[in-house]
Design a protein around this motif. Structure first.
Motif, short mmCIF file in Angstrom:
data_model
loop_
_atom_site.label_atom_id
_atom_site.label_comp_id
_atom_site.label_asym_id
_atom_site.label_seq_id
_atom_site.Cartn_x
_atom_site.Cartn_y
_atom_site.Cartn_z
N ILE A 41 12.16 5.64 -4.07
CA ILE A 41 12.16 4.30 -3.47
C ILE A 41 13.62 3.91 -3.20
CG2 ILE A 41 9.94 3.54 -4.35
CD1 ILE A 41 11.28 2.21 -6.67
N LYS A 92 2.82 0.18 -4.89
CA LYS A 92 1.71 0.74 -5.66
C LYS A 92 1.21 -0.34 -6.62
CE LYS A 92 2.32 5.08 -4.17
NZ LYS A 92 2.89 6.09 -5.08
N HIS A 117 5.57 5.29 -9.61
CA HIS A 117 6.27 5.82 -8.44
C HIS A 117 6.75 7.24 -8.71
CE1 HIS A 117 6.23 2.15 -6.06
NE2 HIS A 117 6.48 1.49 -7.17
N GLU A 136 7.35 9.06 -5.96
CA GLU A 136 8.13 9.24 -4.75
C GLU A 136 9.45 8.47 -4.88
OE1 GLU A 136 6.51 5.17 -4.19
OE2 GLU A 136 5.95 7.00 -5.27
N ASP A 160 5.35 -3.60 -4.91
CA ASP A 160 4.23 -3.41 -5.83
C ASP A 160 3.43 -4.69 -6.03
OD1 ASP A 160 5.13 -0.81 -6.13
OD2 ASP A 160 6.21 -1.24 -7.99
#
Length: 509
Positions: free
Chosen positions: A466, A448, A462, A464, A420
């Protein structure tokens, strides 16, 4: 055309020419209002060592940055120095950058090259560094401190990976007073020997960073800068200036269990952890079982470690003061984090001869697993592992111009991780993350941008999953759930699933 008409045309032309000239001039000298970006990383420090995260160590400068900025409670590194640095610098998973394990060393130049792409032991050319991306976007790129993502070839070094200036150490550890082994201090690409008897790496890395900013201001003052300041404190060997050590002598004479309980109570009071969370079990022998002479030595080991953290904070204050003096503080974003959890390497009660403590000698001097257990309060496990004690990092963000007044002092509970920082830097710099760089295909960033968390209501960045892996230790985070496994020989069924909003450390079964 009469004389008056001709005069009018001449005057009009001159006026238009002057106006255009002024417009060009204004465009040329328009101030670049993109923020300076300062990324500060400590080395082998525990989650609760600094005051903003419940620690008793004097860190007023980090406290001020947290109180006037933001602090994150669930930000993650990768649990070990080399893969953390690779992921931070490239915005990718460390395996994508070529350093899934560790970097190669001068003694064993192919020691961590396993001849597969994810484990080559140095940054590959299918990734770009933050410095490379920001340099192309017009930033001055500066680095001081610890590199540790490629040693055996200059093509792997900072100047060859996007930094305009570098002062620091290429390998992973050194004597902090006498950085001689294995290479000494590197300036640019050149190795130098230190003759100053008052030299201390934490001080020098800060002083050089300040000088780099001043020097590049003189030559390119209209461009913002990116500074990566990677301290090697409080990584072993535990060494600090004597006057700072003296502040802490005797403060740890009641032992690690007492220290854990005190930090745990403060963390609950501060709202850093849920009041219902239980303190993890003590991972060391009982303090009262140790004889008085050994207790005195152990108190000293922890005092030296604390002094290293204290001195680092003093230097962060020095950097902040210099930015204020130069009028750069308001539009500089400072991000502080650590590379992995507290270090339990070597022995439970510390390593290295006691007679080297409080001297400028020694290389493998540590404070031991028992104190590291306290440094990671309230979590379990350490550097190397992917339980919270190995990978949860303090993460502080300070940016006066960019963080609204009403958000300052806020605690952010949304999770994030190292990639990030690339995405955030690209966003702040209004840069373009490349698909190709110097003829090489570039891996997309895994991160992100955290900018919405700096300026808006908290929301999940997030959505998704990780992932992390190091030395067979594995973890996955999706929303509020974390799945984690500690590698143990011949043990396969030891995955643990946690609800990170409810229970720590009791796994969901």
């Amino acid at each position: 055309m009469n004389i008056f008409s001709k005069l009018y045309c001449v005057i009009s032309t001159l006026f238009l020419f002057g106006s255009c000239k002024e417009a060009v001039k204004e465009k040329t000298v328009a101030k670049d209002d993109r923020p300076n970006i300062v990324l500060i990383m400590s080395d082998d420090m525990g989650y609760s060592d600094i005051a903003p995260y419940g620690g008793e160590i004097e860190t007023p400068n980090l406290t001020a940055l947290a109180e006037n900025g933001l602090k994150f409670t669930q930000f993650y590194n990768t649990g070990r120095c080399c893969p953390t640095r690779a992921s931070l610098l490239t915005g990718c998973y460390p395996h994508q950058a070529g350093i899934g394990h560790m970097t190669n060393s001068p003694e064993n130049p192919t020691g961590h090259d396993y001849e597969v792409p994810g484990y080559r032991g140095s940054l590959n050319t299918n990734t770009v560094t933050i410095a490379e991306v920001l340099k192309d976007a017009g930033y001055r790129t500066l680095m001081t401190g610890k590199w540790h993502v490629g040693y055996t070839d200059e093509k792997m070094w900072p100047l060859q990976r996007g930094f305009d200036k570098f002062y620091g150490i290429i390998p992973g550890a050194t004597n902090l007073f006498k950085p001689e082994y294995p290479r000494g201090i590197t300036v640019g690409n050149d190795s130098i020997k230190i003759a100053d008897e008052n030299y201390y790496t934490t001080d020098a890395f800060t002083d050089e960073a300040i000088q780099f900013i001043a020097d590049t201001d003189d030559t390119n003052k209209d461009s913002p800068f990116f500074l990566y300041l990677a301290y090697n404190a409080p990584h072993w060997p535990i060494q600090a200036p004597q006057d700072v050590i003296d502040k802490y002598k005797g403060k740890y004479s009641e032992g690690w269990q007492k220290l854990r309980e005190e930090r745990y109570a403060r963390m609950k009071e501060m709202g850093l952890i849920d009041a219902n969370w239980k303190l993890t079990e003590q991972d060391s022998r009982d303090w009262d079982s140790i004889d008085d002479e050994k207790k005195k030595e152990l108190d000293l080991r922890m005092a030296i470690y604390a002094a290293m953290v204290d001195r680092m904070d003093q230097n962060i204050g020095k950097l902040v003061d210099s930015l204020k003096a130069r009028g750069q503080f308001e539009n500089t974003i400072i991000m502080f984090l650590n590379d992995n959890g507290a270090c339990a390497e070597f022995d439970e009660l510390g390593s290295g001869p006691a007679e080297q403590l409080e001297t400028k000698e020694g290389y493998v001097l540590s404070y031991g697993r028992a104190w590291a257990n306290a440094s990671n309060t309230p979590y379990r496990e350490y550097k190397h592992f992917l339980h919270e004690g190995g990978m949860a990092t303090p993460f502080i963000v300070h940016w006066p111009k960019g963080i609204p007044t009403e958000k300052r002092g806020e605690t952010i509970r949304e999770h994030g991780f190292l990639p990030d920082l690339m995405a955030t830097s690209v966003d702040l710099a209004e840069a373009a993350y490349p698909k190709k760089y110097k003829g090489n295909d570039i891996v997309p960033t895994a991160g992100k941008s955290l900018r919405p968390l700096f300026q808006e209501a908290p929301k999940r960045i997030h959505t998704e999953p990780i992932f992390w892996e190091h030395e067979g230790n594995k973890a996955v985070r999706l929303g509020k759930y974390k799945l984690v496994q500690k590698w143990e020989k011949d043990v396969k069924e030891n995955w643990e699933l946690y609800d990170m909003e409810k229970t720590v450390p009791k796994p969901i079964t």
